[in-house]
Design an enzyme around this catalytic site. Structure first.
Site, short mmCIF file in Angstrom:
data_model
loop_
_atom_site.label_atom_id
_atom_site.label_comp_id
_atom_site.label_asym_id
_atom_site.label_seq_id
_atom_site.Cartn_x
_atom_site.Cartn_y
_atom_site.Cartn_z
N ASP A 11 0.80 -1.26 0.07
CA ASP A 11 0.22 -0.10 0.22
C ASP A 11 0.76 1.28 0.02
OD1 ASP A 11 -2.89 1.13 0.32
OD2 ASP A 11 -1.86 1.86 2.03
N GLU A 41 1.65 -0.91 -4.80
CA GLU A 41 0.81 0.11 -5.17
C GLU A 41 1.26 1.56 -5.43
OE1 GLU A 41 -3.33 2.65 -3.90
OE2 GLU A 41 -1.43 2.32 -2.68
C1 NOJ Z 1 -4.56 2.96 -1.08
C2 NOJ Z 1 -5.57 1.99 -0.65
O1 NOJ Z 1 -6.01 1.39 -1.83
C3 NOJ Z 1 -6.83 2.89 -0.20
O2 NOJ Z 1 -7.94 2.33 -0.16
C4 NOJ Z 1 -6.65 3.34 1.11
O3 NOJ Z 1 -7.44 4.47 1.33
C5 NOJ Z 1 -5.06 4.30 0.93
N1 NOJ Z 1 -4.06 3.49 0.33
C6 NOJ Z 1 -4.54 4.58 2.53
O4 NOJ Z 1 -3.99 3.20 3.03
#
Ligand code: NOJ
Length: 542
Positions: free
Chosen positions: A204, A269
């Site tokens: 993440d 991500e």
């Molecule tokens: C990316 C995640 O996909 C999202 O759902 C989340 O709110 C943020 N990162 C913060 O962790």
């Protein structure tokens, strides 16, 4: 140093994101669980998937739907237990599926024991795991950084008079990735799950880990306008000092080396949109894979979609995970069509457009991912505005257009009450789906979207050149059309509204897959492809 080699199980693989709380509930509490996911893996396998990624399953006070983790080495009770996680992995492996968990290293929950200690005792070692800073001379936040979810990226800890940094909500304090204790703690978390058979992680906010040591103000680059929502505010700055710092890559290399010991993979991500910057996230000294999120944000804009895909694929032909959909964006069938009420025509257009883009993605190397329900052609869920849960919507005065709830509703398995997801109302108040959007109905109808996705994945696997042979971008009749040749395979993505004839690839091609029922003809003049249609052809005589 030994050069890393590409993991063989990533070759030609297709991934599938499961929003863990919305997939299948076996306990009757309206909240999806690990045993439910395990029971549904047969379906995922039938679809042709190789890798499943589960959104966070850890204990969490849910200020951001599990992306605020209170304990990284445990499973939240509604999802099950660590033993259930092990059983799920075992079941997946018996089906030859790999399982990725979601790790959230940029921030913890404010309920995490580390943060609790950091707040209770400013002299504790845990305090230094977070980013506490003294106020600016006027007593306000230390700099102008803003949270993705609205307001400043700083909250005052009244007891100590210092502010702490959070790029998301205040209940998600950011960790200090320049502190070796933080690095050690996460090495340990990775190993904990790798020892239990987990095949890798989606990381993440991988681009957010390190902050520039100067903690300087970010330059303001645009005016988001008076009614802009929080994300538009966030992107009105150049995130020079709080995101995508050069040295993040060193952390990636360290983590991937640990993962390699277990033949496991790591997938970033990353919200980075500059193709060259993004390419740095993957490769021999970084991670196996990174998502490229931009196609998942775009509305229907054929020329941009074509350019974004082809330009990046030329720069990075192996390491990208392509998506048009995830749990943070409206579903593509909705996003790719004009606003207005849903009818069958709009839905068919959205499904055809989604499949046309995904077909192109299957020819770009790397590991493309589907988001649960995408294969059913789901439209955004209808969520009563009073019942929104996403903090982006509930903590801001904007019109909720940025709310992410619409893509997080329960998987519609069948026409029984609650679409077979649960035996009671689900955690998110959403309307039941009509019969034609369910897995049951679509599996009984070979002309349904789920079959088209299945055939697409099957076609890719049947023609390994599609991901193994050299990527060649051929001349195209328009900037809304992609022509990609990989050895014995030709893929034409015609996202334009017109029929086109492609002459740059000759005419010795046989149609192997079409993203919808539009026309495709091969004759001496070349390959003619109908509007908003992508086709896969294999070399051979007409
Ligand atoms: C990316 C995640 O996909 C999202 O759902 C989340 O709110 C943020 N990162 C913060 O962790």
């Amino acid at each position: 140093m030994v050069e890393r080699t590409r993991k063989s199980w990533l070759n030609g693989a297709v991934g599938y994101e499961i929003y863990a709380r919305s997939f299948a509930d076996t306990t009757g509490d309206g909240f999806g669980d690990l045993n439910g996911i395990a029971e549904k893996l047969d379906y995922v396998k039938w679809l042709g998937i190789d890798i499943v990624w589960l959104t966070p399953i850890y204990p969490s006070p849910d200020h951001d739907h599990g992306y605020d983790v209170a304990d990284y080495k445990a499973v939240r009770a509604e999802h099950g237990t660590v033993a259930d996680a092990e059983a799920l992995v075992e079941r997946a492996h018996s089906l030859d599926l790999k399982v990725l968990f979601d790790i959230v290293p940029n921030h913890t929950s404010s309920d995490h024991a580390w943060f609790q200690k950091a707040i209770a005792d400013p002299t504790s070692p845990e305090r230094a795991m977070y980013l506490f800073r003294d106020p600016a001379p006027d007593g306000g936040p230390p700099n102008n950084w803003v949270s993705h979810f609205g307001g400043p990226a700083w909250t005052l800890d009244e007891a100590s008079g210092q502010y702490y940094c959070h790029l998301f909500v205040a209940e998600q304090p950011d960790l200090d990735w320049r502190n070796p204790d933080v690095l050690d703690a996460f090495d340990d978390i990775y190993r904990f799950w790798f020892e239990r058979g987990v095949d890798g992680f989606r990381i993440d906010v991988a681009h957010g880990l390190l902050k520039h040591p100067s903690f300087a103000d970010n330059p303001k680059v645009s005016d988001p306008g008076p009614n802009a929502g929080p994300l538009a505010h966030f992107f009105s700055y150049d995130h020079k000092f709080d995101m995508d710092q050069d040295d993040n890559v060193e952390i990636f290399g360290r983590w991937q080396a640990i993962a390699d010991e277990y033949d496991a993979t790591l997938l970033a991500e990353s919200g980075v949109t500059d193709h060259h910057r993004l390419a740095r996230y993957v490769g021999p000294n970084a991670l196996d894979l990174s998502f490229y999120l931009k196609p998942g944000w775009l509305e229907w804009d054929p020329a941009t979609l074509i350019r974004e895909h082809l330009d990046l694929a030329e720069i990075e032909p192996d390491g990208i995970s392509w998506v048009i959909s995830n749990h943070d964006q409206p579903r593509p069938v909705s996003r790719f069509t004009r606003s207005g009420p849903f009818d069958d025509t709009r839905s068919a257009t959205g499904i055809a457009r989604s499949l046309a883009v995904t077909t192109l993605q299957m020819a770009l190397g790397g590991v493309p991912f589907l988001y649960y329900g995408e294969e059913l052609g789901l439209v955004d869920a209808a969520i009563d505005p009073d019942k929104r849960q996403d903090p982006v919507a509930t903590r801001n005065d904007s019109d909720g257009g940025e709310a992410r709830d619409v893509a997080r509703s329960p998987m519609p398995w069948d026409s029984s009450p609650f679409n077979g997801f649960s035996t009671t109302d689900s955690w998110i108040a959403s309307e039941e789906r009509p019969l034609h959007e369910t897995v049951e109905a679509q599996r009984a109808d070979e002309s349904s979207p789920v079959y088209r996705y299945r055939k697409l994945i099957e076609a890719r696997k049947a023609m390994p050149d599609m991901y193994e042979a050299d990527f060649e971008r051929l001349d195209s009749p328009s900037d809304e059309v992609a022509v990609v040749r990989r050895g014995s395979v030709l893929v034409i993505a015609n996202l334009s509204a017109e029929e086109v004839t492609v002459t740059s690839a000759g005419s010795d091609w046989v149609l192997a897959f079409a993203s919808s029922d539009g026309p495709c003809a091969v004759d001496a003049s070349g390959v003619t492809v109908g509007p908003e249609l992508s086709v896969i052809l294999s070399a051979g005589s007409r």
